[in-house]
Design a protein around this motif. Structure first.
Motif, PDB file in Angstrom:
ATOM      1  N   THR A 293       0.835  -1.197   0.000  1.00 45.72           N
ATOM      2  CA  THR A 293       0.000   0.000   0.000  1.00 45.72           C
ATOM      3  C   THR A 293       0.872   1.250   0.000  1.00 45.72           C
ATOM      4  N   LYS A 294       0.508   2.205  -0.823  1.00 47.76           N
ATOM      5  CA  LYS A 294       1.193   3.495  -0.870  1.00 47.76           C
ATOM      6  C   LYS A 294       0.163   4.580  -0.583  1.00 47.76           C
ATOM      7  N   GLN A 295       0.625   5.676  -0.011  1.00 55.30           N
ATOM      8  CA  GLN A 295      -0.279   6.792   0.240  1.00 55.30           C
ATOM      9  C   GLN A 295       0.226   8.015  -0.516  1.00 55.30           C
ATOM     10  N   TYR A 296      -0.712   8.705  -1.165  1.00 55.03           N
ATOM     11  CA  TYR A 296      -0.395   9.889  -1.949  1.00 55.03           C
ATOM     12  C   TYR A 296      -1.317  11.036  -1.566  1.00 55.03           C
ATOM     13  N   LYS A 297      -0.782  12.246  -1.696  1.00 53.92           N
ATOM     14  CA  LYS A 297      -1.584  13.462  -1.519  1.00 53.92           C
ATOM     15  C   LYS A 297      -1.597  14.175  -2.866  1.00 53.92           C
ATOM     16  N   ILE A 298      -2.797  14.547  -3.303  1.00 54.58           N
ATOM     17  CA  ILE A 298      -2.969  15.168  -4.609  1.00 54.58           C
ATOM     18  C   ILE A 298      -3.711  16.486  -4.444  1.00 54.58           C
ATOM     19  N   ALA A 299      -3.255  17.509  -5.145  1.00 49.09           N
ATOM     20  CA  ALA A 299      -3.962  18.787  -5.182  1.00 49.09           C
ATOM     21  C   ALA A 299      -4.347  19.055  -6.628  1.00 49.09           C
ATOM     22  N   PHE A 300      -5.586  19.472  -6.822  1.00 44.59           N
ATOM     23  CA  PHE A 300      -6.111  19.743  -8.153  1.00 44.59           C
ATOM     24  C   PHE A 300      -6.188  21.246  -8.381  1.00 44.59           C
ATOM     25  N   THR A 301      -6.115  21.640  -9.649  1.00 45.56           N
ATOM     26  CA  THR A 301      -6.164  23.075  -9.962  1.00 45.56           C
ATOM     27  C   THR A 301      -7.587  23.577 -10.155  1.00 45.56           C
ATOM     28  N   ASN A 302      -8.543  22.637 -10.319  1.00 40.25           N
ATOM     29  CA  ASN A 302      -9.921  23.081 -10.510  1.00 40.25           C
ATOM     30  C   ASN A 302     -10.903  22.137  -9.809  1.00 40.25           C
ATOM     31  N   THR A 303     -12.052  22.671  -9.478  1.00 41.07           N
ATOM     32  CA  THR A 303     -13.079  21.934  -8.733  1.00 41.07           C
ATOM     33  C   THR A 303     -13.625  20.755  -9.528  1.00 41.07           C
ATOM     34  N   LYS A 304     -13.768  20.919 -10.829  1.00 42.14           N
ATOM     35  CA  LYS A 304     -14.327  19.859 -11.660  1.00 42.14           C
ATOM     36  C   LYS A 304     -13.495  18.571 -11.561  1.00 42.14           C
ATOM     37  N   ASP A 305     -12.190  18.689 -11.729  1.00 39.65           N
ATOM     38  CA  ASP A 305     -11.320  17.517 -11.648  1.00 39.65           C
ATOM     39  C   ASP A 305     -11.302  16.937 -10.232  1.00 39.65           C
ATOM     40  N   PHE A 306     -11.296  17.809  -9.238  1.00 41.28           N
ATOM     41  CA  PHE A 306     -11.316  17.369  -7.839  1.00 41.28           C
ATOM     42  C   PHE A 306     -12.580  16.567  -7.546  1.00 41.28           C
ATOM     43  N   GLU A 307     -13.723  17.055  -7.972  1.00 38.24           N
ATOM     44  CA  GLU A 307     -14.996  16.369  -7.736  1.00 38.24           C
ATOM     45  C   GLU A 307     -15.049  15.027  -8.469  1.00 38.24           C
ATOM     46  N   LYS A 308     -14.534  14.976  -9.693  1.00 40.21           N
ATOM     47  CA  LYS A 308     -14.486  13.709 -10.437  1.00 40.21           C
ATOM     48  C   LYS A 308     -13.627  12.687  -9.706  1.00 40.21           C
ATOM     49  N   PHE A 309     -12.483  13.150  -9.211  1.00 43.14           N
ATOM     50  CA  PHE A 309     -11.567  12.247  -8.519  1.00 43.14           C
ATOM     51  C   PHE A 309     -12.205  11.706  -7.235  1.00 43.14           C
ATOM     52  N   LYS A 310     -12.947  12.524  -6.536  1.00 45.51           N
ATOM     53  CA  LYS A 310     -13.601  12.083  -5.294  1.00 45.51           C
ATOM     54  C   LYS A 310     -14.605  10.963  -5.537  1.00 45.51           C
ATOM     55  N   LYS A 311     -15.099  10.846  -6.757  1.00 44.24           N
ATOM     56  CA  LYS A 311     -16.089   9.815  -7.081  1.00 44.24           C
ATOM     57  C   LYS A 311     -15.454   8.460  -7.409  1.00 44.24           C
ATOM     58  N   THR A 312     -14.137   8.401  -7.427  1.00 41.92           N
ATOM     59  CA  THR A 312     -13.467   7.132  -7.700  1.00 41.92           C
ATOM     60  C   THR A 312     -13.590   6.209  -6.489  1.00 41.92           C
ATOM     61  N   ASN A 313     -13.201   4.972  -6.663  1.00 32.59           N
ATOM     62  CA  ASN A 313     -13.336   4.000  -5.581  1.00 32.59           C
ATOM     63  C   ASN A 313     -12.058   3.840  -4.752  1.00 32.59           C
ATOM     64  N   PHE A 314     -11.173   4.811  -4.777  1.00 32.20           N
ATOM     65  CA  PHE A 314      -9.957   4.747  -3.977  1.00 32.20           C
ATOM     66  C   PHE A 314     -10.292   4.930  -2.501  1.00 32.20           C
ATOM     67  N   SER A 315      -9.380   4.498  -1.656  1.00 31.42           N
ATOM     68  CA  SER A 315      -9.548   4.623  -0.212  1.00 31.42           C
ATOM     69  C   SER A 315      -9.004   5.988   0.224  1.00 31.42           C
ATOM     70  N   PHE A 316      -9.907   6.913   0.493  1.00 32.39           N
ATOM     71  CA  PHE A 316      -9.517   8.269   0.884  1.00 32.39           C
ATOM     72  C   PHE A 316      -9.197   8.311   2.371  1.00 32.39           C
ATOM     73  N   THR A 317      -8.044   8.891   2.699  1.00 34.46           N
ATOM     74  CA  THR A 317      -7.670   9.039   4.098  1.00 34.46           C
ATOM     75  C   THR A 317      -7.925  10.451   4.596  1.00 34.46           C
ATOM     76  N   LYS A 318      -7.977  11.397   3.660  1.00 36.48           N
ATOM     77  CA  LYS A 318      -8.241  12.789   4.035  1.00 36.48           C
ATOM     78  C   LYS A 318      -8.694  13.553   2.800  1.00 36.48           C
ATOM     79  N   ILE A 319      -9.689  14.398   2.983  1.00 35.68           N
ATOM     80  CA  ILE A 319     -10.159  15.275   1.910  1.00 35.68           C
ATOM     81  C   ILE A 319     -10.202  16.692   2.458  1.00 35.68           C
ATOM     82  N   GLN A 320      -9.570  17.608   1.730  1.00 33.40           N
ATOM     83  CA  GLN A 320      -9.567  19.015   2.115  1.00 33.40           C
ATOM     84  C   GLN A 320     -10.224  19.815   0.995  1.00 33.40           C
ATOM     85  N   GLU A 321     -11.523  19.959   1.130  1.00 29.74           N
ATOM     86  CA  GLU A 321     -12.330  20.635   0.100  1.00 29.74           C
ATOM     87  C   GLU A 321     -11.800  22.034  -0.224  1.00 29.74           C
TER      88      GLU A 321
END
Length: 117
Positions: free
Chosen positions: A39-67
């Motif tokens: 298992t690896k853990q990554y932190k990702i920051a998006f430049t726009n809300t659209k891409d961020f919202e799409k990514f949140k809908k994936t089935n990955f295991s989220f450990t933290k979300i900072q809207e």
């Protein structure tokens, strides 16, 4: 050896036992922790809300979300890595960072799990 200094334990010990209320809640083999291949853990920051919202809908295991910062931290299993990077390929990402598994992070995860039980 008994210590609250995680870095000291990481550099000195082969195995570490975690105590809570005088009872062992977990024992970790440091070689498995150091070479965590599963298992690896990554932190990702998006430049726009659209891409961020799409990514949140994936089935990955989220450990933290900072809207407010359009950031998400996820745990990715070894067999999901290719899919993870394919998902990110068509998104506008401002940064992607790998978060190494430390003894302290492992402890905090195990301790919070024992709180839920």
């Amino acid at each position: 050896m008994s210590s609250h200094m995680f870095s000291e334990l990481e550099s000195t010990c082969d195995r570490v036992a975690f105590l809570k209320d005088g009872k062992i809640i977990d024992i970790v083999d440091m070689s498995l922790l150091r070479g965590n291949e599963h298992t690896k853990q990554y932190k990702i920051a998006f430049t726009n809300t659209k891409d961020f919202e799409k990514f949140k809908k994936t089935n990955f295991s989220f450990t933290k979300i900072q809207e407010e910062y359009l950031q998400a931290s996820v745990k990715i299993s070894k067999n999901q890595l290719d899919y993870f990077f394919k998902i990110l390929a068509d998104k506008e990402v401002s940064f992607l960072s790998y978060i190494p598994l430390t003894l302290e992070n492992y402890f905090l995860e195990k301790y919070s799990e024992s709180e839920r039980v």
